[in-house]
Design a protein around this motif. Structure first.
Motif, PDB file in Angstrom:
ATOM      1  N   THR A  79       0.898  -1.120   0.101  1.00  0.00           N
ATOM      2  CA  THR A  79      -0.084  -0.014   0.188  1.00  0.00           C
ATOM      3  C   THR A  79       0.918   1.376   0.018  1.00  0.00           C
ATOM      4  O   THR A  79       1.744   1.283   0.748  1.00  0.00           O
ATOM      5  N   ARG A  80       0.468   2.130  -0.657  1.00  0.00           N
ATOM      6  CA  ARG A  80       1.338   3.464  -0.859  1.00  0.00           C
ATOM      7  C   ARG A  80       0.765   4.420   0.278  1.00  0.00           C
ATOM      8  O   ARG A  80      -0.401   4.599   0.753  1.00  0.00           O
ATOM      9  N   LYS A  81       1.545   5.181   0.889  1.00  0.00           N
ATOM     10  CA  LYS A  81       1.479   6.067   2.105  1.00  0.00           C
ATOM     11  C   LYS A  81       1.258   7.353   1.268  1.00  0.00           C
ATOM     12  O   LYS A  81       2.009   7.899   0.313  1.00  0.00           O
ATOM     13  N   LEU A  82       0.137   7.833   1.679  1.00  0.00           N
ATOM     14  CA  LEU A  82      -0.144   9.506   1.118  1.00  0.00           C
ATOM     15  C   LEU A  82       0.447  10.257   1.992  1.00  0.00           C
ATOM     16  O   LEU A  82       0.347  10.616   3.297  1.00  0.00           O
ATOM     17  N   GLN A  83       1.481  11.100   1.316  1.00  0.00           N
ATOM     18  CA  GLN A  83       2.255  12.057   1.916  1.00  0.00           C
ATOM     19  C   GLN A  83       1.920  13.440   1.191  1.00  0.00           C
ATOM     20  O   GLN A  83       2.274  13.579  -0.015  1.00  0.00           O
TER      21      GLN A  83
END
Length: 98
Positions: A79-83
């Protein structure tokens, strides 16, 4: 294990996620590759490793593997972290310096 089902990661040279929505079914190699004595190229007799099938979703790929009687392993994508970063945050008074 006959096949591997996974979702490809994005290329390091691209910023978008254009070609990462599909799921890929790949056959696992049967035998190890061997070096050619004359040319030095690496090759083998397994032609199934050249085959890659693309599906719109994971369920279609699993259904295909079950229909053909293939054992499969599903590799879930990370999963991609939203930054959310702003340029102005570099100059904030309360910023954390590492």
């Amino acid at each position: 294990m006959d096949v591997r089902i996974y979702q490809p990661a994005k290329n390091a040279m691209q910023s978008g996620r254009a070609k990462t929505k599909t799921w890929i079914l790949e056959f696992m190699p049967i035998a190890a590759e061997r070096a050619d004595d004359l040319m030095g190229w690496t090759g083998g007799g397994d032609t199934r490793k050249q085959l890659q099938m693309k599906f719109e979703n994971k369920e279609q790929a699993i259904a295909f593997a079950k229909k053909k009687g293939l054992s499969y392993v599903v590799k879930e994508p990370k999963t991609r972290k939203l930054q959310i970063k702003n340029y102005a945050d570099n100059f904030a008074l309360n910023r954390i310096v590492y």
